[in-house]
Design an enzyme around this catalytic site. Sequence first.
Site, PDB file in Angstrom:
ATOM      1  N   GLU A  50     -22.406 -80.763  44.230  1.00 23.18           N
ATOM      2  CA  GLU A  50     -23.213 -80.547  43.476  1.00 23.18           C
ATOM      3  C   GLU A  50     -24.327 -81.496  43.041  1.00 23.18           C
ATOM      4  O   GLU A  50     -23.717 -82.423  43.472  1.00 23.18           O
ATOM      5  CB  GLU A  50     -23.087 -79.495  42.356  1.00 23.18           C
ATOM      6  CG  GLU A  50     -21.911 -80.191  41.334  1.00 23.18           C
ATOM      7  CD  GLU A  50     -21.946 -79.990  39.682  1.00 23.18           C
ATOM      8  OE1 GLU A  50     -22.171 -78.727  39.685  1.00 23.18           O
ATOM      9  OE2 GLU A  50     -20.645 -80.532  39.299  1.00 23.18           O
ATOM     10  N   LYS A  73     -18.536 -77.861  30.791  1.00 18.71           N
ATOM     11  CA  LYS A  73     -20.103 -78.483  30.729  1.00 18.71           C
ATOM     12  C   LYS A  73     -20.360 -79.472  29.229  1.00 18.71           C
ATOM     13  O   LYS A  73     -20.292 -79.097  28.317  1.00 18.71           O
ATOM     14  CB  LYS A  73     -21.501 -77.730  30.489  1.00 18.71           C
ATOM     15  CG  LYS A  73     -22.504 -78.022  30.401  1.00 18.71           C
ATOM     16  CD  LYS A  73     -23.986 -77.252  30.262  1.00 18.71           C
ATOM     17  CE  LYS A  73     -25.408 -77.861  30.869  1.00 18.71           C
ATOM     18  NZ  LYS A  73     -25.608 -77.984  32.397  1.00 18.71           N
ATOM     19  N   LEU A 127     -20.362 -76.821  37.822  1.00 18.47           N
ATOM     20  CA  LEU A 127     -20.760 -76.626  36.670  1.00 18.47           C
ATOM     21  C   LEU A 127     -20.737 -75.045  37.327  1.00 18.47           C
ATOM     22  O   LEU A 127     -21.270 -74.774  38.414  1.00 18.47           O
ATOM     23  CB  LEU A 127     -21.783 -76.819  36.439  1.00 18.47           C
ATOM     24  CG  LEU A 127     -21.769 -76.231  35.550  1.00 18.47           C
ATOM     25  CD1 LEU A 127     -21.319 -76.325  33.608  1.00 18.47           C
ATOM     26  CD2 LEU A 127     -23.504 -77.070  34.186  1.00 18.47           C
ATOM     27  N   TYR A 147     -22.196 -79.780  26.008  1.00 20.54           N
ATOM     28  CA  TYR A 147     -23.639 -78.808  25.525  1.00 20.54           C
ATOM     29  C   TYR A 147     -24.595 -77.664  26.172  1.00 20.54           C
ATOM     30  O   TYR A 147     -24.125 -77.468  27.496  1.00 20.54           O
ATOM     31  CB  TYR A 147     -24.289 -80.419  26.206  1.00 20.54           C
ATOM     32  CG  TYR A 147     -25.095 -80.717  27.357  1.00 20.54           C
ATOM     33  CD1 TYR A 147     -26.181 -80.304  27.512  1.00 20.54           C
ATOM     34  CD2 TYR A 147     -23.282 -80.950  27.839  1.00 20.54           C
ATOM     35  CE1 TYR A 147     -26.357 -80.911  28.819  1.00 20.54           C
ATOM     36  CE2 TYR A 147     -23.995 -81.544  29.231  1.00 20.54           C
ATOM     37  CZ  TYR A 147     -25.035 -81.552  29.969  1.00 20.54           C
ATOM     38  OH  TYR A 147     -25.507 -81.188  30.983  1.00 20.54           O
TER      39      TYR A 147
END
Length: 287
Positions: free
Chosen positions: A183, A151, A207, A33
């Site tokens: 993260e 992702k 990411l 996505y």
Amino acid sequence: MTRTVYVNGEYLPETEAKVSIFDRGFLMADGVYEVTSVLDGKLIDFDGHAVRLQRSLDELEMQSPISKEDLLEVHRELVRLNGVEEGMIYLQITRGAPDDRDFVFPDPETTAPTIVLFTQNKPGLADNPAAKKGMKVISIEDIRWGRRDIKTVQLLYPSMGKMMAKKAGADDAWMIQDGFVTEGTSNNAYIVKGNKIITRAKSNDILHGITRAAVLRFAEEAQMEVEERNFTIDEAREADEAFITSASTFVMPVVEIDGAKLGDGVPGRVAPRLREIYLDESRKAAI
């Protein structure tokens, strides 16, 4: 108001949109996505999101059901149909819906990918009051799979992390692996020590944020020192400032980590300035 969404080539009222129960995104989380921000009715960093989308598809050996040019037109049409001035466009592509459930990938010649897009209208996105007071985070163990650079729609643990933060009276969680911050649950993490911005370098562990790339570029153009390296949660608690970046928060100051206030417990100098620069530059480049 009922939104218009996009499903496999059709613009439909959200109440009429349907996806098969055999879709692999539903059964296997076999999908990717992207989320693109909208400011002033225009798309922010569309090219970066499109490039990362293709990278995610390639890493999973998944075919794209749409060209970049057509994808741009779909984004723009959804903005127009739904009257979005500030908000986001969510895009999801899965490996599609074969005739039955199976762990083995379906034949791409007989099973087309599923593509879905919808808008989220969020007035005041750029002037979010939270940016003026900052946010609180807690630290949690990072137990996700090893390819966080893709992702994917595997978002259960990040969702659980946000719930852990909510129960602790915080706004979000930073994930820790081997003592180092990877993260946030849906964002990249940074600390500031002295005049230096420190953030984890790109790898399979995090990411590769589109907002991250833009913010680091703007920081260097503004003569701010940037160091890409691992940092510990203890180092973060002792930092002068901290912040996160994402497509939905842009640049958001962090003022407390695990109950420890950073500095005076209010946003410092660096994060608000970067947010201002990012919003100004992104609006200029929006399409």
